[in-house]
Write an enzyme that holds these catalytic residues in place. Structure first.
Site, PDB file in Angstrom:
ATOM      1  N   LYS A  73       0.952   1.744  10.636  1.00 35.12           N
ATOM      2  CA  LYS A  73       0.066   0.824  11.363  1.00 35.12           C
ATOM      3  C   LYS A  73       0.458   0.749  12.849  1.00 35.12           C
ATOM      4  CE  LYS A  73      -2.001   0.155   7.508  1.00 35.12           C
ATOM      5  NZ  LYS A  73      -1.794  -0.829   6.462  1.00 35.12           N
TER       6      LYS A  73
HETATM    7  C1  LIG Z   1      -2.031  -1.213   5.040  1.00 43.46           C
HETATM    8  C2  LIG Z   1      -3.105  -2.096   4.580  1.00 43.46           C
HETATM    9  C3  LIG Z   1      -2.885  -3.184   3.714  1.00 43.46           C
HETATM   10  C4  LIG Z   1      -1.576  -3.412   3.032  1.00 43.46           C
HETATM   11  O1  LIG Z   1      -0.505  -3.470   3.885  1.00 43.46           O
HETATM   12  P1  LIG Z   1       1.007  -3.394   3.310  1.00 43.46           P
HETATM   13  O2  LIG Z   1       1.790  -3.997   4.439  1.00 43.46           O
HETATM   14  O3  LIG Z   1       1.301  -1.946   3.107  1.00 43.46           O
HETATM   15  O4  LIG Z   1       1.077  -4.176   2.071  1.00 43.46           O
HETATM   16  C5  LIG Z   1      -3.931  -4.022   3.435  1.00 43.46           C
HETATM   17  N1  LIG Z   1      -5.161  -3.807   3.934  1.00 43.46           N
HETATM   18  C6  LIG Z   1      -5.423  -2.768   4.749  1.00 43.46           C
HETATM   19  C7  LIG Z   1      -6.792  -2.591   5.282  1.00 43.46           C
HETATM   20  C8  LIG Z   1      -4.406  -1.872   5.068  1.00 43.46           C
HETATM   21  O5  LIG Z   1      -4.678  -0.807   5.830  1.00 43.46           O
END
Ligand SMILES: *Cc1c(COP(=O)(O)O)cnc(C)c1O
Length: 398
Positions: free
Chosen positions: A186
């Site tokens: 991210k």
């Molecule tokens: C990455 C992601 C999540 C989950 O995030 P984590 O920190 O890996 O649990 C939830 N929603 C979206 C749209 C994501 O891209």
């Protein structure tokens, strides 16, 4: 090999983590609260509760919204599993409304058409970093008395323009709760990590309680275990009470030290991602078999924190399958990914809720042509040109 996404870790990030490791607290220390305050200030929210990942943040969002058995939660099918799974965690029904074919985001018209009386919450995802039409989604949801949860996992630090005014994801009036992810892929990272932000003090307090086993140690907040005699009669400084059934969704000081360091660089990460997206768009617009990402409102463009550069490829016109294209790109050092397989078509969703192909035709058509190209701040100008030249020659090199 250029992956489709990658973290940026500099010496100052490493120094911040080392300092945390040398401090008195590895977890439950001062870095967590400092990170929460800085993050809340950045997005313009009153409260922030940092947790171990965004899946936990979404679970807490659903819990504080009081969603449970007998309730329905509508989200976008074009998202990561967690945006829907969080509803299933509490025994509610995760349901889906189709996406807008231009932005690949939850469509407010489809939301209204798929509304059912038992719908208690909507989870609106900012796919690739671009916000869906939040004012319209909130209007639909709130007209039915439902809560709006914004899954901002793709759009940390970004925002959008509405009626010539700019708003930040997590800091506008059309969501009750917003979640973000700090997974390495991210926009900014804490290794693993997530955060929930809200202007609602009660939601924030409840999320904080549930993050740590539903347990209270603060003497002022103890309800009193209620015994006049017996083993609980003596109350003292050791007291702790479990007031709710909670979880261990805590994040560590080590992670929050990294988060604070990353937060200082977030504006530059966003800016670099925007530059790469602009260069890709400029080059790829010439390819008739490739559709660049489109924005809903042109004025929002300079506010978007792009997580993904997802294009649509007409594989038939190109004369190659997606598998062939991915292999060809990989052989030349360009990694790609397909985001997302529509969640309603996952085996567990089909078996559990009876969802079938055809439920969300736009999301299914989108998936059939989807490909995400490398996008991360550490890409050099040469890396970007390499991707452009290799992708552009996919057709000629057959
Ligand atoms: C990455 C992601 C999540 C989950 O995030 P984590 O920190 O890996 O649990 C939830 N929603 C979206 C749209 C994501 O891209």
């Amino acid at each position: 090999m250029l992956p489709y996404g990658k973290q940026t870790i500099d010496d100052d990030d490493i120094a911040a983590v080392v300092a945390a490791l040398k401090s008195d607290f590895l977890t439950c220390g001062p870095e967590i609260e400092a990170f929460e305050q800085e993050f809340a200030a950045l997005v313009g929210a009153k409260h922030a509760v940092a947790v171990c990942n965004a899946t936990a943040a979404l679970h807490l969002a659903i819990l504080v919204a009081d969603v449970g058995v007998g309730d329905r939660v509508i989200t976008s099918p074009n998202t990561f599993l967690s945006s829907a799974n969080c509803a299933a965690f509490v025994g509610a029904i995760p349901d889906f409304a189709d996406i807008n074919p231009t932005t690949y985001n939850l469509c407010a018209v489809a939301l209204e058409q798929n509304w059912q009386e038992d719908t208690k919450a909507v989870i609106a995802v900012a796919y690739a970093g671009q916000s869906p039409d939040m004012p319209e989604i909130a209007r639909v949801a709130r007209s039915h008395g439902a809560i709006v949860i914004e899954d901002g996992c793709h759009g940390t630090g970004g925002g959008f323009v509405h009626n010539a005014q700019s708003y930040k994801i997590g800091g506008h009036p059309w969501a009750d709760i917003t979640t973000f992810s700090f997974h390495p892929v991210k926009t900014m990272t804490t290794g693993e990590g997530g955060i929930l932000v809200t202007d609602n003090a009660e939601y924030a307090a409840k999320a904080r309680l549930l993050r740590g086993h539903g347990m209270v140690r603060d003497l002022d907040r103890l309800k009193g275990l209620g015994a006049d005699e017996g083993p609980l009669a003596e109350q003292g400084p050791w007291m702790y009470e479990m007031q709710e059934l909670g979880y261990n969704y805590r994040i560590t000081d080590i992670q929050c030290a990294l988060g604070r360091s990353q937060l200082r660089k977030l504006p530059s990460f966003i800016e670099r991602r925007q530059e790469i997206v602009a260069r890709y768009n400029e080059a790829f617009v010439a390819l008739p078999w490739l559709q660049c990402p489109q924005v809903l409102i042109e004025a929002s463009r300079s506010h978007i924190s792009w997580h993904l550069y997802s294009v649509q490829i007409d594989f038939e016109a190109l004369g190659k399958s997606r598998t062939e294209v991915m292999a060809e790109l990989r052989a030349q050092g360009v990694g790609t990914q397909v985001l997302y397989i529509p969640v309603h078509l996952q085996p567990w969703y089909r078996e559990t809720y009876g969802y079938e192909v055809g439920k969300c035709p736009n999301a299914e058509a989108y998936y059939a042509q989807a490909l995400s190209l490398p996008l991360y701040p550490k890409m050099t100008a040469a890396d970007v040109e390499k991707v452009i030249s290799i992708v552009s020659s996919l057709r000629a090199s057959e």
